[in-house]
Design an enzyme around this catalytic site. Structure first.
Site, PDB file in Angstrom:
ATOM      1  N   LYS A 216       0.840  -1.213   0.000  1.00  0.00           N
ATOM      2  CA  LYS A 216       0.000   0.000   0.000  1.00  0.00           C
ATOM      3  C   LYS A 216       0.866   1.249   0.000  1.00  0.00           C
ATOM      4  O   LYS A 216       0.700   2.130   0.844  1.00  0.00           O
ATOM      5  CB  LYS A 216      -0.939   0.038   1.206  1.00  0.00           C
ATOM      6  CG  LYS A 216      -1.969  -1.048   1.218  1.00  0.00           C
ATOM      7  CD  LYS A 216      -2.913  -0.813   2.398  1.00  0.00           C
ATOM      8  CE  LYS A 216      -4.028  -1.815   2.405  1.00  0.00           C
ATOM      9  NZ  LYS A 216      -5.250  -1.348   2.950  1.00  0.00           N
ATOM     10  N   HIS A 217       1.830   1.262  -0.885  1.00  0.00           N
ATOM     11  CA  HIS A 217       2.687   2.435  -1.015  1.00  0.00           C
ATOM     12  C   HIS A 217       3.361   2.420  -2.385  1.00  0.00           C
ATOM     13  O   HIS A 217       3.347   1.402  -3.084  1.00  0.00           O
ATOM     14  CB  HIS A 217       3.749   2.466   0.102  1.00  0.00           C
ATOM     15  CG  HIS A 217       4.675   1.287   0.104  1.00  0.00           C
ATOM     16  ND1 HIS A 217       4.648   0.314   1.072  1.00  0.00           N
ATOM     17  CD2 HIS A 217       5.657   0.938  -0.752  1.00  0.00           C
ATOM     18  CE1 HIS A 217       5.567  -0.582   0.814  1.00  0.00           C
ATOM     19  NE2 HIS A 217       6.198  -0.235  -0.289  1.00  0.00           N
ATOM     20  N   ALA A 218       3.939   3.567  -2.720  1.00  0.00           N
ATOM     21  CA  ALA A 218       4.854   3.652  -3.869  1.00  0.00           C
ATOM     22  C   ALA A 218       6.161   4.183  -3.300  1.00  0.00           C
ATOM     23  O   ALA A 218       6.265   4.488  -2.101  1.00  0.00           O
ATOM     24  CB  ALA A 218       4.292   4.601  -4.913  1.00  0.00           C
TER      25      ALA A 218
END
Ligand code: TYD
Length: 143
Positions: A52-54
């Site tokens: 749930k991230h970049a």
């Protein structure tokens, strides 16, 4: 590699009557960077959604060396899910791809090779902020 959401990798398996071996090195065809960090995720609750991230910059190669999981990717326009379910199958993820890992099998060991040490400031965890950054980058390219 630039404008694609993902790059799926097929590793060469060196098999013989004893079994199989996959070797990955820095700056080889499948790992186009110097490996600075290795981490692995295991014992994951099958209901859990990780990631749930970049990243602003980080480049990574992912491989399920045991079991399987799904990698859901988003470049701000397109979404795609790839199931990693074989030790010879990998996925190259560049920085600005928002990604989630989910649908882990109980026996899943997800191995990740990265081009930099752990650095919290490289993370973009807020999805709306991520979309803003993608938009800014697109504007920079057209101006
Ligand atoms: P987290 O970012 O939540 O993992 P994921 O993206 O897979 O959901 O990381 C879990 C914890 O581990 C968090 O406290 C940060 C720490 N961590 C490190 O110390 N080094 C690393 O290389 C990584 C990936 C995480």
């Amino acid at each position: 590699m630039m404008n694609t959401l993902t790059k799926e990798l097929q590793f060469t398996v060196r098999g013989d009557e004893r079994g199989s071996l996959v070797a990955l090195e820095s700056l080889c065809e499948q790992v186009p960077f110097e490996i600075k960090r290795v981490y692995y995720i295991f014992g994951t609750d099958p209901e859990a959604v990780r990631g749930k991230h970049a990243h602003h910059k980080l480049k990574q190669v992912l491989v399920c060396v045991s079991g399987a999981c799904d990698i859901r990717m988003d470049d701000g326009k397109e979404r795609k899910t790839v199931r990693l379910d074989h030790p010879a199958k990998g996925l190259y993820i560049e920085g600005l791809i928002y990604h989630e890992m989910l649908n882990f099998s109980r026996d899943c060991v997800l191995l990740v090779l990265a081009d930099a040490p752990y650095y919290e400031k490289d993370y973009i965890r807020d999805y709306n902020k991520y979309l803003e950054i993608v938009k800014e980058k697109a504007n920079e390219r057209t101006n």
